[in-house]
Motif scaffolding. Structure first.
Motif, PDB file in Angstrom:
ATOM      1  N   ILE A  95      61.683 -43.537   4.012  1.00  0.00           N
ATOM      2  CA  ILE A  95      62.811 -43.413   3.091  1.00  0.00           C
ATOM      3  C   ILE A  95      62.242 -43.574   1.682  1.00  0.00           C
ATOM      4  N   LEU A  96      62.391 -42.533   0.877  1.00  0.00           N
ATOM      5  CA  LEU A  96      61.855 -42.521  -0.478  1.00  0.00           C
ATOM      6  C   LEU A  96      62.991 -42.510  -1.492  1.00  0.00           C
ATOM      7  N   PHE A  97      62.840 -43.293  -2.529  1.00  0.00           N
ATOM      8  CA  PHE A  97      63.752 -43.232  -3.668  1.00  0.00           C
ATOM      9  C   PHE A  97      63.032 -43.833  -4.861  1.00  0.00           C
ATOM     10  N   GLY A  98      63.627 -43.739  -6.026  1.00  0.00           N
ATOM     11  CA  GLY A  98      62.949 -44.353  -7.161  1.00  0.00           C
ATOM     12  C   GLY A  98      63.407 -43.834  -8.499  1.00  0.00           C
ATOM     13  N   HIS A  99      62.574 -44.088  -9.498  1.00  0.00           N
ATOM     14  CA  HIS A  99      62.899 -43.803 -10.889  1.00  0.00           C
ATOM     15  C   HIS A  99      62.221 -42.500 -11.288  1.00  0.00           C
ATOM     16  N   VAL A 100      62.939 -41.401 -11.125  1.00  0.00           N
ATOM     17  CA  VAL A 100      62.329 -40.092 -11.300  1.00  0.00           C
ATOM     18  C   VAL A 100      61.877 -39.860 -12.739  1.00  0.00           C
ATOM     19  N   GLY A 101      62.530 -40.494 -13.701  1.00  0.00           N
ATOM     20  CA  GLY A 101      62.188 -40.262 -15.096  1.00  0.00           C
ATOM     21  C   GLY A 101      60.854 -40.824 -15.513  1.00  0.00           C
ATOM     22  N   ASP A 102      60.344 -41.835 -14.775  1.00  0.00           N
ATOM     23  CA  ASP A 102      59.037 -42.395 -15.120  1.00  0.00           C
ATOM     24  C   ASP A 102      58.024 -42.269 -13.987  1.00  0.00           C
ATOM     25  N   GLY A 103      58.324 -41.436 -12.985  1.00  0.00           N
ATOM     26  CA  GLY A 103      57.353 -41.136 -11.940  1.00  0.00           C
ATOM     27  C   GLY A 103      57.179 -42.188 -10.877  1.00  0.00           C
ATOM     28  N   ASN A 104      58.110 -43.108 -10.769  1.00  0.00           N
ATOM     29  CA  ASN A 104      57.999 -44.242  -9.848  1.00  0.00           C
ATOM     30  C   ASN A 104      58.746 -43.955  -8.542  1.00  0.00           C
ATOM     31  N   ILE A 105      58.011 -43.996  -7.424  1.00  0.00           N
ATOM     32  CA  ILE A 105      58.614 -43.791  -6.112  1.00  0.00           C
ATOM     33  C   ILE A 105      58.499 -45.085  -5.302  1.00  0.00           C
ATOM     34  N   HIS A 106      59.620 -45.512  -4.731  1.00  0.00           N
ATOM     35  CA  HIS A 106      59.612 -46.638  -3.802  1.00  0.00           C
ATOM     36  C   HIS A 106      59.516 -46.064  -2.385  1.00  0.00           C
ATOM     37  N   VAL A 107      58.373 -46.283  -1.768  1.00  0.00           N
ATOM     38  CA  VAL A 107      58.117 -45.781  -0.417  1.00  0.00           C
ATOM     39  C   VAL A 107      58.476 -46.880   0.576  1.00  0.00           C
ATOM     40  N   ASN A 108      59.445 -46.595   1.423  1.00  0.00           N
ATOM     41  CA  ASN A 108      59.887 -47.546   2.434  1.00  0.00           C
ATOM     42  C   ASN A 108      59.597 -46.958   3.807  1.00  0.00           C
ATOM     43  N   LEU A 109      58.772 -47.631   4.586  1.00  0.00           N
ATOM     44  CA  LEU A 109      58.379 -47.154   5.905  1.00  0.00           C
ATOM     45  C   LEU A 109      58.972 -48.080   6.956  1.00  0.00           C
ATOM     46  N   LEU A 110      59.884 -47.546   7.749  1.00  0.00           N
ATOM     47  CA  LEU A 110      60.637 -48.317   8.735  1.00  0.00           C
ATOM     48  C   LEU A 110      60.013 -48.173  10.114  1.00  0.00           C
ATOM     49  N   ASP A 111      60.194 -49.196  10.940  1.00  0.00           N
ATOM     50  CA  ASP A 111      59.807 -49.191  12.359  1.00  0.00           C
ATOM     51  C   ASP A 111      58.292 -49.145  12.569  1.00  0.00           C
ATOM     52  N   VAL A 112      57.521 -49.515  11.569  1.00  0.00           N
ATOM     53  CA  VAL A 112      56.065 -49.480  11.702  1.00  0.00           C
ATOM     54  C   VAL A 112      55.598 -50.713  12.475  1.00  0.00           C
ATOM     55  N   PRO A 113      54.869 -50.540  13.555  1.00  0.00           N
ATOM     56  CA  PRO A 113      54.324 -51.708  14.257  1.00  0.00           C
ATOM     57  C   PRO A 113      53.465 -52.538  13.311  1.00  0.00           C
ATOM     58  N   ALA A 129      45.983 -41.855  -4.823  1.00  0.00           N
ATOM     59  CA  ALA A 129      44.690 -41.657  -5.471  1.00  0.00           C
ATOM     60  C   ALA A 129      44.424 -40.182  -5.759  1.00  0.00           C
ATOM     61  N   VAL A 130      44.717 -39.313  -4.798  1.00  0.00           N
ATOM     62  CA  VAL A 130      44.455 -37.884  -4.970  1.00  0.00           C
ATOM     63  C   VAL A 130      45.287 -37.304  -6.104  1.00  0.00           C
ATOM     64  N   ASN A 131      46.487 -37.839  -6.300  1.00  0.00           N
ATOM     65  CA  ASN A 131      47.387 -37.306  -7.321  1.00  0.00           C
ATOM     66  C   ASN A 131      47.321 -38.062  -8.643  1.00  0.00           C
ATOM     67  N   GLY A 132      46.344 -38.961  -8.801  1.00  0.00           N
ATOM     68  CA  GLY A 132      46.162 -39.646 -10.073  1.00  0.00           C
ATOM     69  C   GLY A 132      47.236 -40.664 -10.386  1.00  0.00           C
ATOM     70  N   GLY A 133      47.762 -41.330  -9.340  1.00  0.00           N
ATOM     71  CA  GLY A 133      48.847 -42.282  -9.538  1.00  0.00           C
ATOM     72  C   GLY A 133      48.370 -43.720  -9.557  1.00  0.00           C
ATOM     73  N   SER A 134      49.327 -44.640  -9.422  1.00  0.00           N
ATOM     74  CA  SER A 134      49.048 -46.075  -9.406  1.00  0.00           C
ATOM     75  C   SER A 134      49.613 -46.680  -8.127  1.00  0.00           C
ATOM     76  N   ILE A 135      48.863 -47.625  -7.535  1.00  0.00           N
ATOM     77  CA  ILE A 135      49.327 -48.284  -6.306  1.00  0.00           C
ATOM     78  C   ILE A 135      50.392 -49.329  -6.593  1.00  0.00           C
ATOM     79  N   SER A 136      50.626 -49.648  -7.869  1.00  0.00           N
ATOM     80  CA  SER A 136      51.674 -50.607  -8.210  1.00  0.00           C
ATOM     81  C   SER A 136      52.351 -50.177  -9.497  1.00  0.00           C
ATOM     82  N   ALA A 137      53.560 -49.680  -9.372  1.00  0.00           N
ATOM     83  CA  ALA A 137      54.295 -49.235 -10.546  1.00  0.00           C
ATOM     84  C   ALA A 137      55.005 -50.388 -11.233  1.00  0.00           C
TER      85      ALA A 137
END
Length: 457
Positions: free
Chosen positions: A371-389, A405-413
């Motif tokens: 489930i992805l959502f976030g702040h589209v105006g500043d490029g911030n995506i909240h990645v939520n991964l459900l049911d992961v063991p 990394a491949v897309n030149g982003g940050s691991i912590s927005a």
């Protein structure tokens, strides 16, 4: 530990040194349920002087200190490590009793607050003077001043006002040895040496215990209009933001949701913001000096790629609920603790990043819902991964961070590194950069007492 605890009780009072396991339990597990630590006690000071005295006792006794505000963090930074992690005893220092808010300086447009004051309380206090607190989070009723500074939180209003660091005019903090550091000035221009308040913003409790903050306040917009648009492509949301700006409107907030997220929120009782289904939904709030609603309608009629749209005058709580209820709906729907990854991308890479992140659930050989959502105006995506063991958490985290990394982003927005992301900081910081940060940590906290295991591992 008894003599140590007795010294702490002499400072804060018997009732505010908690050692009963049941009383401590809520402090020792984070909001996500993924991180649980151990502490000899939970200590709840009321004043800066009490914090300083407790820190002197901890420094003398070689006791680790984990600082906690509202415990709304998502990366494990607000709970202590396990008992065997450092080989030293640890206490949790909670700011829940430090809730004072000063009178508003209406001329300087600022306010001093204690670290435990909530975002909602600060904003409500500012509103009585016709002002607003520029930081807004879905966890506004529990997130605290000290916590948002320590993590340099962003939130929904960052596109308009900047992150927390941009709102910090002054700071009061206690160093690891109990000394008081105070940089407190409402001056607009004060360029003497290093930006120490800016350094503490984002330090995640590893450099000092923040006890008070002098925050800048802002004037609320005269009127706002909120729209939710159903769209087929992420590019449409970015184009729409550009068109609204070109029309002279001010973007107060710009959020994005996916069909999977909106469907999930709807399953838990929230009405859909628009009647037409689409792969994506953009929520954009704008302000202006003219007929804001008619100007927005004009832009929407000229924009390409919009499947459906609805408008409401601000604050449009019902429309915002579709976005703000994501976190609760996700937590109620997963069978395992949610893997929450807060990442950011250059705006030009955002459409491709959404596609790559959405595809991850089909690339792993175990249950997973993204489930992805976030702040589209500043490029911030909240990645939520459900049911992961739980045993597959690191594997899927690495997959997400590979996309970053491949897309030149940050691991912590905006959520920080905490304990969850220490193994991956090399993706965003060079060896020299990391060595510089460690040197600062060692200088301010030579014993390594403050939040061990956070940020540096």
């Amino acid at each position: 530990m008894q003599p140590f605890l007795d010294e702490c009780r002499a400072v804060v009072g018997d009732a505010h040194v908690l050692t009963d396991p049941q009383a401590m339990a809520g402090f020792l597990t984070d909001w996500t349920g993924r991180w649980t630590g151990h502490a000899e006690a939970v200590i709840r000071p009321r004043t800066t002087d009490e914090v300083a005295a407790v820190m002197r006792i901890c420094s003398s006794g070689d006791v680790d200190v984990c600082v906690q505000g509202g415990n709304t963090g998502l990366v494990g930074g607000s709970v202590p490590p396990s008992a065997a992690a450092t080989g030293r005893p640890a206490v949790l220092l909670s700011t829940t009793r430090m809730t004072d808010i000063d009178d508003i300086d209406t001329v300087g447009r600022c306010v001093g607050v204690q670290a435990g004051a909530t975002i909602d309380a600060i904003d409500t206090h500012a509103a009585r003077s016709g002002l607003m607190f520029p930081i807004d989070l879905a966890s506004r009723e529990s997130a605290t001043a000290g916590g948002v500074v320590a993590t340099n939180a962003g939130g929904t209003r960052m596109i308009r006002h900047g992150n927390t660091r941009a709102q910090v005019l002054g700071i009061e903090a206690v160093l690891a040895d109990g000394r008081l550091l105070r940089r407190w000035s409402s001056l607009v221009k004060d360029n003497v040496g290093y930006d120490v308040p800016g350094l503490l913003a984002g330090s995640e409790g590893t450099l000092a215990v923040i006890t008070r903050v002098l925050f800048a306040l802002a004037s609320p917009p005269p009127a706002t209009t909120v729209t939710v648009v159903a769209i087929d492509h992420v590019e449409t949301a970015l184009d729409l933001i550009g068109l609204l700006r070109s029309a002279g409107l001010t973007i107060e907030a710009a959020e994005i949701m996916t069909q999977a997220g909106v469907d999930l929120v709807h399953e838990h009782g929230q009405r859909r913001p628009v009647s037409t289904s689409a792969p994506f939904y953009a929520l954009i709030e704008v302000s202006g000096v003219g007929e804001v609603e008619s100007e927005m309608i004009d832009v929407l009629e000229r924009a390409d790629g919009i499947v459906d749209a609805v408008l409401e005058p601000g604050p449009a709580r019902a429309l915002w609920a579709a976005r703000e209820n994501h976190t609760e709906a996700i937590s109620r729907s997963t069978t395992t603790p949610v893997v929450k990854l807060d990442v950011s991308f250059p705006l030009r890479a955002l459409p491709e990043a959404f596609g790559e992140l959405s595809a991850i659930e089909g690339l792993v050989g175990h249950p997973c819902r993204a489930i992805l959502f976030g702040h589209v105006g500043d490029g911030n995506i909240h990645v939520n991964l459900l049911d992961v063991p739980p045993e597959r958490t690191e594997e899927i985290t690495a997959r997400v961070f590979a996309v970053v990394a491949v897309n030149g982003g940050s691991i912590s927005a905006e959520h920080g590194i905490g304990r969850a992301k220490t193994a991956w900081t090399h993706l965003g910081r060079s060896e020299v950069d990391r060595t510089t940060m460690r040197a600062i940590k060692t200088t301010l906290d030579p014993q390594g007492l403050l939040n061990p295991g956070v940020l540096f591992g």
